[in-house]
Design an enzyme around this catalytic site. Structure first.
Site, PDB file in Angstrom:
ATOM      1  N   ARG A 145       6.622  -6.954  13.859  1.00  0.00           N
ATOM      2  CA  ARG A 145       6.281  -6.826  12.665  1.00  0.00           C
ATOM      3  C   ARG A 145       5.845  -8.448  12.196  1.00  0.00           C
ATOM      4  O   ARG A 145       6.342  -9.360  12.868  1.00  0.00           O
ATOM      5  CB  ARG A 145       7.312  -6.530  11.747  1.00  0.00           C
ATOM      6  CG  ARG A 145       8.040  -5.048  11.947  1.00  0.00           C
ATOM      7  CD  ARG A 145       6.955  -4.290  11.470  1.00  0.00           C
ATOM      8  NE  ARG A 145       7.350  -2.697  11.282  1.00  0.00           N
ATOM      9  CZ  ARG A 145       7.069  -1.930  12.516  1.00  0.00           C
ATOM     10  NH1 ARG A 145       6.379  -2.319  13.267  1.00  0.00           N
ATOM     11  NH2 ARG A 145       7.399  -0.851  12.418  1.00  0.00           N
TER      12      ARG A 145
ATOM     13  N   HIS B 297      14.498  -3.468   2.874  1.00  0.00           N
ATOM     14  CA  HIS B 297      13.598  -3.560   4.037  1.00  0.00           C
ATOM     15  C   HIS B 297      14.558  -4.106   5.399  1.00  0.00           C
ATOM     16  O   HIS B 297      15.293  -4.637   4.937  1.00  0.00           O
ATOM     17  CB  HIS B 297      12.267  -4.174   3.717  1.00  0.00           C
ATOM     18  CG  HIS B 297      11.453  -3.508   2.946  1.00  0.00           C
ATOM     19  ND1 HIS B 297      11.286  -3.676   1.392  1.00  0.00           N
ATOM     20  CD2 HIS B 297      10.545  -2.302   3.283  1.00  0.00           C
ATOM     21  CE1 HIS B 297      10.196  -2.791   1.024  1.00  0.00           C
ATOM     22  NE2 HIS B 297       9.853  -2.115   1.988  1.00  0.00           N
TER      23      HIS B 297
ATOM     24  N   LYS C  66      -0.210   3.967  -2.666  1.00  0.00           N
ATOM     25  CA  LYS C  66      -0.738   2.627  -2.792  1.00  0.00           C
ATOM     26  C   LYS C  66      -2.423   2.720  -2.494  1.00  0.00           C
ATOM     27  O   LYS C  66      -3.050   2.196  -3.007  1.00  0.00           O
ATOM     28  CB  LYS C  66      -0.456   1.716  -1.568  1.00  0.00           C
ATOM     29  CG  LYS C  66       1.040   1.458  -2.171  1.00  0.00           C
ATOM     30  CD  LYS C  66       1.037   0.573  -3.376  1.00  0.00           C
ATOM     31  CE  LYS C  66       2.236  -0.093  -3.972  1.00  0.00           C
ATOM     32  NZ  LYS C  66       2.211  -0.877  -5.248  1.00  0.00           N
TER      33      LYS C  66
ATOM     34  N   TYR D 120       4.603   7.040   0.053  1.00  0.00           N
ATOM     35  CA  TYR D 120       4.450   5.662  -0.504  1.00  0.00           C
ATOM     36  C   TYR D 120       2.966   5.178  -0.238  1.00  0.00           C
ATOM     37  O   TYR D 120       2.313   4.461  -1.094  1.00  0.00           O
ATOM     38  CB  TYR D 120       5.426   4.571   0.103  1.00  0.00           C
ATOM     39  CG  TYR D 120       5.317   3.277  -0.614  1.00  0.00           C
ATOM     40  CD1 TYR D 120       5.676   2.990  -2.053  1.00  0.00           C
ATOM     41  CD2 TYR D 120       4.878   2.284   0.404  1.00  0.00           C
ATOM     42  CE1 TYR D 120       5.495   1.753  -2.565  1.00  0.00           C
ATOM     43  CE2 TYR D 120       4.855   0.769  -0.153  1.00  0.00           C
ATOM     44  CZ  TYR D 120       4.949   0.621  -1.595  1.00  0.00           C
ATOM     45  OH  TYR D 120       4.774  -0.628  -2.040  1.00  0.00           O
TER      46      TYR D 120
ATOM     47  N   GLY E  39       6.513 -10.498  -7.998  1.00  0.00           N
ATOM     48  CA  GLY E  39       6.442 -10.710  -9.318  1.00  0.00           C
ATOM     49  C   GLY E  39       6.749 -11.916  -9.624  1.00  0.00           C
ATOM     50  O   GLY E  39       6.441 -12.882 -10.205  1.00  0.00           O
TER      51      GLY E  39
ATOM     52  N   ASN F  31       4.505  -7.482   5.597  1.00  0.00           N
ATOM     53  CA  ASN F  31       5.933  -7.632   5.471  1.00  0.00           C
ATOM     54  C   ASN F  31       6.615  -8.841   4.666  1.00  0.00           C
ATOM     55  O   ASN F  31       6.480  -9.650   5.088  1.00  0.00           O
ATOM     56  CB  ASN F  31       6.971  -7.229   6.445  1.00  0.00           C
ATOM     57  CG  ASN F  31       6.521  -5.810   7.009  1.00  0.00           C
ATOM     58  OD1 ASN F  31       7.048  -4.774   6.553  1.00  0.00           O
ATOM     59  ND2 ASN F  31       6.030  -6.011   8.228  1.00  0.00           N
TER      60      ASN F  31
ATOM     61  N   LEU G  88      10.436  -9.158  -6.042  1.00  0.00           N
ATOM     62  CA  LEU G  88      10.168 -10.205  -4.987  1.00  0.00           C
ATOM     63  C   LEU G  88       9.039 -10.731  -5.228  1.00  0.00           C
ATOM     64  O   LEU G  88       8.755 -12.137  -5.289  1.00  0.00           O
ATOM     65  CB  LEU G  88      10.302  -9.727  -3.575  1.00  0.00           C
ATOM     66  CG  LEU G  88       9.772 -10.210  -2.408  1.00  0.00           C
ATOM     67  CD1 LEU G  88      10.919 -11.378  -2.299  1.00  0.00           C
ATOM     68  CD2 LEU G  88       9.836  -9.372  -1.068  1.00  0.00           C
TER      69      LEU G  88
ATOM     70  N   SER H 239       0.223  -2.488  -0.156  1.00  0.00           N
ATOM     71  CA  SER H 239       1.091  -2.492   1.205  1.00  0.00           C
ATOM     72  C   SER H 239       0.200  -2.359   2.433  1.00  0.00           C
ATOM     73  O   SER H 239      -0.344  -1.469   2.469  1.00  0.00           O
ATOM     74  CB  SER H 239       2.377  -1.655   0.893  1.00  0.00           C
ATOM     75  OG  SER H 239       2.865  -1.451   2.170  1.00  0.00           O
ATOM     76  N   SER H 240       0.788  -2.943   3.626  1.00  0.00           N
ATOM     77  CA  SER H 240      -0.006  -2.658   4.735  1.00  0.00           C
ATOM     78  C   SER H 240       0.233  -1.314   5.379  1.00  0.00           C
ATOM     79  O   SER H 240      -0.329  -1.010   6.412  1.00  0.00           O
ATOM     80  CB  SER H 240       0.854  -3.648   5.671  1.00  0.00           C
ATOM     81  OG  SER H 240       2.035  -3.683   5.883  1.00  0.00           O
ATOM     82  N   CYS H 241       1.274  -0.394   4.739  1.00  0.00           N
ATOM     83  CA  CYS H 241       1.607   0.683   5.322  1.00  0.00           C
ATOM     84  C   CYS H 241       0.407   1.761   4.886  1.00  0.00           C
ATOM     85  O   CYS H 241       0.382   2.851   5.311  1.00  0.00           O
ATOM     86  CB  CYS H 241       2.995   1.116   4.548  1.00  0.00           C
ATOM     87  SG  CYS H 241       2.786   1.651   2.958  1.00  0.00           S
TER      88      CYS H 241
ATOM     89  N   GLY I  72       6.012  -6.252 -13.136  1.00  0.00           N
ATOM     90  CA  GLY I  72       7.048  -6.512 -12.140  1.00  0.00           C
ATOM     91  C   GLY I  72       7.447  -7.923 -11.931  1.00  0.00           C
ATOM     92  O   GLY I  72       7.814  -8.389 -10.663  1.00  0.00           O
TER      93      GLY I  72
END
Length: 324
Positions: A221, A191, A152, A148, A28, A177, A26, A119-121, A22
């Site tokens: 956020r 996003h 993860k 998603y 990578g 984020n 963003l 990811s924080s999700c 990747g």
């Protein structure tokens, strides 16, 4: 081999082959910039047009040819609330396949050190704030991006399983984020932060007198510049080892309304901002506890307003090349 075999983190070999999955995205691309600045001489990356990471045979062939010593898995199918809500199958299926293929190929190739980015999700919708690493799997996920998140979580458990079964010192990091150069600024898949930059900048360009944003603007956020994230990744690879994922963030949060006001100011928008309260807000607050990261010796350096100024400048310079 078992996880009880201790690994002492150390400075990575600057001449070893380092594969960044990747590398044009963003995170990578920021990691590549950081590695280049640190003196790594053999960084490998393949664009999505050159390599479909969902193609298992192709991924194994790549690892057989490149034989990387280090890997960062930053490749993922990502998107905002709209994209995640509309295409949950795609977000689950694509990400699980990418992760399984890369992690399996890396294990077969005996990759010495690997960092998986999540990811924080992954954390429960109603996790106590700020969210600690041990909140994982303690409650229900936010429905708008649960597919998603499950993908993860599978990646985190995959890394932990490799540590237990094969004794490889692989680690995982969970960013908050992120924003910065090479973000996705598309109207349908971005996003919140890049979406706001594009919306307000286009309003200035067209002379629009009003802008309408999703939700109430009240959710809080946390944001981290991608260059900070890249710096944290290299730091963790050289200073941290353990089975538990590490939260990566700034440790502070702001409301979406405050972010919108800041971006409007930076792009020179002087019109009215409206909020469509029929649209979802998502989780009321999402702030990561970054004490584990601080214990490892790292904290963010790029101020939010400074980072936004740099991102707006990058967007304006590259807007003609971006996805619509």
């Amino acid at each position: 081999m078992t996880e009880e075999l201790l690994y002492t983190p150390k400075e990575l070999d600057r001449d070893a082959t380092f594969y960044v999955a990747g590398h044009r995205g963003l995170v990578g691309s920021a990691i590549v910039r950081r590695l280049e600045a640190a003196g790594f001489a053999n960084i490998v990356g393949k664009s999505s047009s050159e390599m479909d990471l969902k193609d298992r045979d192709a991924v194994f062939q790549l690892f057989g040819e490149v034989k990387p010593t280090y890997v960062v898995l930053a490749a993922a199918k990502v998107g905002g609330i709209l994209a995640n809500s509309t295409y949950p199958v795609d977000f689950l299926s694509d990400n699980v396949r990418i992760q399984v293929n890369v992690l399996d190929a890396a294990r077969e190739s005996d990759v010495e050190r690997l960092l998986f980015l999540g990811s924080s999700c992954i954390y429960p919708k109603f996790a106590e704030q700020p969210i600690r690493e041990d909140s994982l799997l303690t409650g229900a996920l936010e429905p708008t991006n649960d597919a998603y998140a499950i993908a993860k979580i599978a990646g985190i458990l995959h890394v932990q399983a490799v540590r237990r079964q094969y004794g490889l010192p692989w680690i995982s990091a969970m960013p908050t984020n992120l924003y910065g150069p090479n973000d996705n600024f598309s109207r349908s898949g971005s996003h919140v932060l890049p979406a706001l930059i594009r919306r307000y900048d286009e309003a200035v360009a067209t002379g629009a007198t009003s802008v309408t944003n999703w939700g109430t603007g009240s959710p809080r956020r946390e944001f981290l510049h991608a260059d900070d994230m890249a710096d944290a990744c290299l730091h963790l690879l050289e200073h941290y080892d353990g089975p538990q994922q590490v939260n990566v963030g700034s440790g502070t949060d702001v409301t979406i309304r405050e972010i919108a006001e800041t971006i409007a100011s930076l792009v020179g928008y002087e019109g009215e901002t409206n909020w469509d309260t029929t649209k979802p807000d998502g989780i009321a607050q999402k702030l990561l506890d970054v004490s584990k990261l601080a214990e490892a010796g790292w904290k963010s350096k790029i101020d939010l307003r400074e980072g936004l100024e740099r991102t707006v400048a990058w967007y304006r310079e590259h807007v003609s090349e971006l996805r619509v």
